[in-house]
Motif scaffolding. Structure first.
Motif, short mmCIF file in Angstrom:
data_model
loop_
_atom_site.label_atom_id
_atom_site.label_comp_id
_atom_site.label_asym_id
_atom_site.label_seq_id
_atom_site.Cartn_x
_atom_site.Cartn_y
_atom_site.Cartn_z
N PRO A 301 0.81 -1.23 0.00
CA PRO A 301 0.00 0.00 0.00
C PRO A 301 0.84 1.28 0.00
O PRO A 301 0.84 2.06 0.96
CB PRO A 301 -0.82 -0.14 1.28
N TRP A 302 1.57 1.48 -1.09
CA TRP A 302 2.33 2.74 -1.21
C TRP A 302 1.36 3.92 -1.28
O TRP A 302 0.26 3.80 -1.80
CB TRP A 302 3.19 2.71 -2.47
N LEU A 352 6.80 6.62 2.27
CA LEU A 352 5.90 5.54 1.85
C LEU A 352 5.49 5.68 0.39
O LEU A 352 4.35 5.38 0.02
CB LEU A 352 4.66 5.47 2.75
N LEU A 353 6.42 6.13 -0.44
CA LEU A 353 6.17 6.23 -1.88
C LEU A 353 6.82 5.05 -2.58
O LEU A 353 7.87 4.56 -2.18
CB LEU A 353 6.73 7.55 -2.42
N ASP A 354 6.20 4.60 -3.65
CA ASP A 354 6.62 3.40 -4.36
C ASP A 354 8.07 3.51 -4.81
O ASP A 354 8.44 4.45 -5.52
CB ASP A 354 5.71 3.20 -5.58
N TYR A 355 8.87 2.54 -4.41
CA TYR A 355 10.30 2.56 -4.77
C TYR A 355 10.49 2.60 -6.28
O TYR A 355 11.50 3.11 -6.78
CB TYR A 355 11.00 1.32 -4.19
N ARG A 356 9.53 2.09 -7.05
CA ARG A 356 9.67 2.06 -8.50
C ARG A 356 9.65 3.45 -9.11
O ARG A 356 10.24 3.69 -10.16
CB ARG A 356 8.58 1.16 -9.12
N PHE A 456 5.82 3.54 8.88
CA PHE A 456 6.21 2.51 7.92
C PHE A 456 6.17 1.13 8.56
O PHE A 456 5.69 0.16 7.95
CB PHE A 456 7.61 2.78 7.36
N LEU A 457 6.69 1.00 9.77
CA LEU A 457 6.69 -0.29 10.44
C LEU A 457 5.27 -0.82 10.60
O LEU A 457 5.00 -2.01 10.40
CB LEU A 457 7.37 -0.19 11.79
N ALA A 458 4.34 0.06 10.95
CA ALA A 458 2.95 -0.37 11.13
C ALA A 458 2.34 -0.81 9.81
O ALA A 458 1.67 -1.85 9.73
CB ALA A 458 2.13 0.76 11.75
N GLY A 462 1.43 -4.67 8.91
CA GLY A 462 0.07 -5.02 8.57
C GLY A 462 -0.03 -5.72 7.21
O GLY A 462 -0.85 -6.64 7.03
N HIS A 463 0.81 -5.30 6.27
CA HIS A 463 0.73 -5.91 4.93
C HIS A 463 1.46 -7.25 4.87
O HIS A 463 0.97 -8.20 4.27
CB HIS A 463 1.32 -4.95 3.89
N LEU A 464 2.63 -7.29 5.49
CA LEU A 464 3.45 -8.49 5.40
C LEU A 464 3.07 -9.54 6.41
O LEU A 464 3.46 -10.72 6.28
CB LEU A 464 4.94 -8.12 5.57
N GLY A 465 2.36 -9.13 7.45
CA GLY A 465 1.92 -10.09 8.44
C GLY A 465 3.03 -10.64 9.31
O GLY A 465 2.99 -11.78 9.73
N ARG A 466 4.06 -9.79 9.54
CA ARG A 466 5.19 -10.26 10.35
C ARG A 466 5.46 -9.24 11.45
O ARG A 466 5.26 -8.04 11.29
CB ARG A 466 6.44 -10.42 9.51
#
Length: 469
Positions: A301-302, A352-356, A456-458, A462-466
């Motif tokens: 979710p960028w 939190l912007l897309d690295y691409r 970012f950590l949150a 939340g997205h990666l589930g770790r």
């Protein structure tokens, strides 16, 4: 044997050039460069002005070197997939010789050219040369590709036995009689609508050799410590030469390995292995130019924040090292590796912007823009790449500046608004007295480091589930 030596923008040299050496050893030689609109259409060329400047300078130097040696570079416009087979038939060439490319679009071009040549009975031989060992040839114990750098590097070191350099700088045979084409001059930057940038390194094989000699005589001795210092000329500055092949990577490897510089030489060779790793990865996973290596980062979710993006690209984030990197990129077509990592981490993790988006921006402005290495670097910084920095590790741009630019020389060069600050404040200008801050034409931080880190950590958790440690 009549051979076309197809120079293709990653091998703009005479020395240690496998296709050229093979052609010279077996008969007639026709040097060819195709001005493919994929890169050279003015609207496309203007999208990568610094790379185009370095490439055109290197191409002019190659043209002069070939002429000095008794041959001539034929420069022909058109689509490579059409021009090369047509000229091979017209010139009655026995074969076309070229260096292999790792990128998926280069591999597709070569597939199409090879099929067209085969239909007309012309050979097509691709030589290795972009990497130390052929991409795809370094395998793990199970026969698959490596996903971690350290065992990959160990496997390379166990196998590497590079042949002697083919230093072909004697006379070349002249063009065969009757070989003509609809030639055009090598375009000038103005022809493409590009303004020359005097801040870029000079292209060409001789300029590359001068840089290598200077590195061996100077920075290499302290490379192990100075390579991370943004305020010192401690790196080789050979990245564009390796990208465009004005030096071969194995030639650089061999002279550094034989330099007697001990640990510093070992550290530099390790960086060449990181470059090697990036190319082998792209060979195995061509989709990396579009997608993250770690599948967990799919659909990450960028955020969409154009104001933050504009601040980052313009060098107005309020974080001095990040802003210095943004400005150096546009001024020199180069960014110090440490500053690249800090800037990339900031875009992906603080904003939190897309690295691409950052990856594409760097490819547009870098003179040394290499698809494999640039992609690997950005994915490493974002935490989504192969053997990347863990996603939960987030560079503190202020701490990085204090450690690797302790006197603020790097920042003051590229962010002159801060030139009057003492070293103790240059990486934290928001701590300057209010009266002094008021005289600075420099923004405050667009985001708080501690808050952005937790955000970012949150989001990532939340997205990666770790769980983050």
């Amino acid at each position: 044997m009549r051979s076309i030596v197809w120079f293709r923008g990653k091998d703009l040299r005479v020395a240690d050039h496998g296709p050229l050496a093979e052609a010279v050893a077996t008969g007639e030689v026709i040097p060819l460069f195709v001005l493919d609109p994929f890169f050279f259409a003015p609207e496309r060329a203007r999208e990568l002005p610094h790379r185009m400047q370095f490439l055109l300078e290197s191409l002019k130097a190659l043209e002069a070197d070939l002429a000095r040696l008794g041959s001539r570079l034929l420069v022909v416009p058109g689509r490579s997939v059409e021009v090369v087979p047509r000229l091979a038939a017209r010139w009655r060439a026995d074969r076309v010789l070229a260096h292999r490319w790792v990128e998926p679009f280069g591999r597709e071009r070569d597939r199409r050219v090879g099929e067209a040549l085969a239909r007309q009975g012309t050979g097509f031989c691709l030589f290795e040369g972009e990497t130390l060992l052929p991409p795809g040839s370094v395998r793990n114990g199970q026969g698959g590709p490596f996903r971690v750098f350290t065992p990959f590097a160990k496997a390379i070191m166990a196998r590497i036995d590079l042949p002697l350099i083919q230093d072909l700088r004697s006379k070349l045979p002249p063009l065969p009689k009757g070989v003509t084409a609809d030639e055009v001059p090598i375009p000038a930057l103005a022809d493409l609508g590009i303004d020359a940038n005097p801040g870029l390194l000079r292209g060409g094989e001789e300029a590359a050799r001068e840089r290598l000699r200077a590195f061996l005589a100077g920075p290499l001795a302290n490379y192990g410590t100075d390579r991370d210092r943004m305020d010192r000329p401690g790196t080789s500055r050979l990245s564009a030469d390796l990208k465009f092949g004005t030096l071969s990577v194995r030639a650089v490897w061999q002279v550094v390995a034989a330099s007697g510089q001990g640990e510093s030489a070992r550290r530099f060779l390790n960086e060449l292995l990181w470059r090697e790793f990036s190319h082998h990865l792209l060979w195995e996973w061509p989709e990396l130019l579009e997608q993250p290596f770690r599948t967990g980062f799919q659909a990450f979710p960028w955020r969409e924040d154009e104001a933050a993006w504009e601040a980052w690209t313009a060098g107005r984030t309020g974080y001095p090292v990040v802003d210095a990197a943004a400005r150096q990129l546009k001024a020199e077509g180069f960014v110090h590796n440490r500053a690249r990592m800090v800037a990339a981490s900031f875009l992906a993790k603080h904003l939190l912007l897309d690295y691409r988006r950052g990856e594409a921006h760097y490819m547009a402005w870098l003179a040394d823009g290499d698809w494999a290495a640039n992609n690997a670097g950005w994915q490493w910084s974002a935490g989504c790449g192969c053997d990347a920095q863990p996603w939960f590790r987030i560079f503190n741009p202020t701490a990085q500046g204090l450690k690797f630019d302790p006197d603020g020389a790097y920042v003051k060069r590229w962010v002159p608004e801060l030139a009057g600050l003492p070293a103790a404040l240059v990486h934290e200008p928001w701590k300057a007295p209010a009266a002094l801050r008021g005289r600075l034409d420099y923004p405050g931080p667009i985001v708080d480091h501690a808050w952005a880190r937790q955000r970012f950590l949150a989001v990532a958790k939340g997205h990666l589930g770790r769980e983050a440690p």
